[in-house]
Scaffold this active site. Structure first.
Site, PDB file in Angstrom:
ATOM      1  N   HIS A   1       6.605  -7.309   9.508  1.00  0.00           N
ATOM      2  CA  HIS A   1       7.410  -8.518   9.730  1.00  0.00           C
ATOM      3  C   HIS A   1       6.781  -9.556   8.927  1.00  0.00           C
ATOM      4  CE1 HIS A   1       3.482  -9.245  12.048  1.00  0.00           C
ATOM      5  NE2 HIS A   1       3.906 -10.447  11.955  1.00  0.00           N
TER       6      HIS A   1
ATOM      7  N   ASP B   1       6.128 -14.214   9.524  1.00  0.00           N
ATOM      8  CA  ASP B   1       6.281 -14.964  10.830  1.00  0.00           C
ATOM      9  C   ASP B   1       7.437 -16.030  10.705  1.00  0.00           C
ATOM     10  OD1 ASP B   1       3.957 -13.507  11.625  1.00  0.00           O
ATOM     11  OD2 ASP B   1       2.733 -14.967  10.715  1.00  0.00           O
TER      12      ASP B   1
ATOM     13  N   HIS C   1       3.532  -8.775   6.727  1.00  0.00           N
ATOM     14  CA  HIS C   1       2.360  -8.286   7.177  1.00  0.00           C
ATOM     15  C   HIS C   1       2.520  -7.336   8.288  1.00  0.00           C
ATOM     16  CE1 HIS C   1       2.662 -12.140   9.068  1.00  0.00           C
ATOM     17  NE2 HIS C   1       2.032 -11.817  10.140  1.00  0.00           N
TER      18      HIS C   1
ATOM     19  N   ARG D   1      -5.499 -18.204  14.850  1.00  0.00           N
ATOM     20  CA  ARG D   1      -4.320 -18.440  13.909  1.00  0.00           C
ATOM     21  C   ARG D   1      -3.715 -19.834  13.516  1.00  0.00           C
ATOM     22  NH1 ARG D   1       1.743 -15.637  14.049  1.00  0.00           N
ATOM     23  NH2 ARG D   1       2.704 -17.595  14.104  1.00  0.00           N
TER      24      ARG D   1
HETATM   25  C1  OGA Z   1      -0.013 -12.866  13.427  1.00  0.00           C
HETATM   26  C2  OGA Z   1      -0.064 -11.262  13.112  1.00  0.00           C
HETATM   27  C3  OGA Z   1      -1.919 -10.117  12.224  1.00  0.00           C
HETATM   28  C4  OGA Z   1      -3.125  -9.537  12.704  1.00  0.00           C
HETATM   29  O1  OGA Z   1      -0.863 -13.464  13.741  1.00  0.00           O
HETATM   30  O2  OGA Z   1       1.262 -13.312  12.918  1.00  0.00           O
HETATM   31  O3  OGA Z   1       0.667 -10.883  12.777  1.00  0.00           O
HETATM   32  O4  OGA Z   1      -3.712  -8.603  12.075  1.00  0.00           O
HETATM   33  N1  OGA Z   1      -1.176 -10.973  13.086  1.00  0.00           N
HETATM   34  O5  OGA Z   1      -3.490  -9.834  13.718  1.00  0.00           O
HETATM   35 MN    MN Z   2       2.592 -12.015  12.203  1.00  0.00          MN
END
Ligand code: OGA
Ligand code: MN
Length: 277
Positions: free
Chosen positions: A98, A100, A253, A268
């Site tokens: 996906h 974000d 990712h 994040r």
């Molecule tokens: C995000 C996600 C990836 C991870 O925080 O948007 O997809 O490795 N995380 O935690």
């Molecule tokens: Mn993500």
């Protein structure tokens, strides 16, 4: 500290930034990092022991912070989202390809994820480069895609009865805010570099404007299969203090969910973007 060095980790996506302390970047170093971000789509940093305030300060050098309306924030830091998986939790956040915020009318530029606690092994994150994926398509298909627009939504993930809402009670909230859909060009221009990018993703793209669901599914399935080719991707292994800073327009990712019984905690910060054309 040795001089700043940008080391590409694959030809399609990603570079490691060596020889920097992100708390104390000079203006010259910052410019080099920002240019590398635009070129490589995701940057990796190691051993950056940042407090939440320092994390915010580093992120803010790149732009305004976007507060994700679905994620639970870090205690006392409403602008930092907590990406947490408990030992006994089965589902993780981001456990499929996906990007974000493509469901927003103005999608976020990128996210800066800082590892706090990671499993002994497992919990890597995969990244894929959507510039390279686009470049590798035939001229014929590129021409076909050029006028198309993808339809994106958060309803099926973060809405009432959404996948994430049901599976991660307490870690994801605000389902009533998942009402917005967005339409973006299927081939987006990178707002800073002008590079053409394949801008659809399996997480949030739900159709193609003006196409029937079956027609859209056939084309999207092909594009997803194509973009998932290993040569467009890179796999990042975390340590506490690692940072991955990705560009949501230029990359996908995928958070691997292969560490059941172990705890993982990331912080994040998401940064505002521009409309896509
Ligand atoms: C995000 C996600 C990836 C991870 O925080 O948007 O997809 O490795 N995380 O935690
Ligand atoms: Mn993500």
């Amino acid at each position: 500290m040795p001089a700043l060095k940008i080391r590409p980790v694959s030809s399609a996506v990603g570079a490691e930034v060596l020889g920097v302390d992100v708390k104390n970047l000079t203006d010259g170093e910052f410019d080099a990092v920002r240019d590398a971000y635009r070129t490589h789509g995701v940057l990796f940093f190691r051993e950056q022991a940042l407090s939440p305030e320092q994390h915010i300060a580093f992120a803010e050098r790149f732009g305004d912070i976007n507060v994700n309306r679905f994620f639970t924030p870090v205690d006392g830091h409403p602008r930092i989202a907590e990406v947490r998986k408990e030992k006994d939790q089965k589902i993780n956040i981001g456990g499929g390809w996906h990007t974000d915020h493509s469901y927003d009318q103005v999608p976020a530029m990128g996210s800066m994820l800082l590892a706090r606690e990671v499993p002994e092994s497992g919990g890597d994150t995969l990244f894929a480069g959507m510039g390279a994926a686009y470049d590798a398509l035939s001229d014929g298909l590129k021409e076909t895609l050029e006028p198309l627009r993808g339809v994106h939504s958060s309803r099926h993930v973060f809405g009432n009865k959404g996948k994430a809402t049901e599976a991660m009670e307490g870690r994801i909230g605000n389902a009533e805010a998942a009402t917005q859909d967005a339409v973006h060009p299927l081939v987006a221009r990178h707002p800073d570099t002008g590079r053409k990018l394949l801008y659809v993703n399996p997480g949030f793209t739900i159709g193609i404007d003006g196409w029937s669901p079956l027609e859209a599914k056939a084309l999207l399935d092909f594009l997803y299969q194509h973009a998932q080719r290993p040569e467009f991707s890179y796999r990042f292994q975390w340590q506490p203090g690692s940072i991955a800073f990705w560009d949501n327009r230029a990359t996908w990712h995928y958070a691997l969910n292969d560490y059941h019984g172990q705890f993982r905690l990331m912080h994040r910060i998401t940064l505002e973007g521009q409309p896509l054309h």
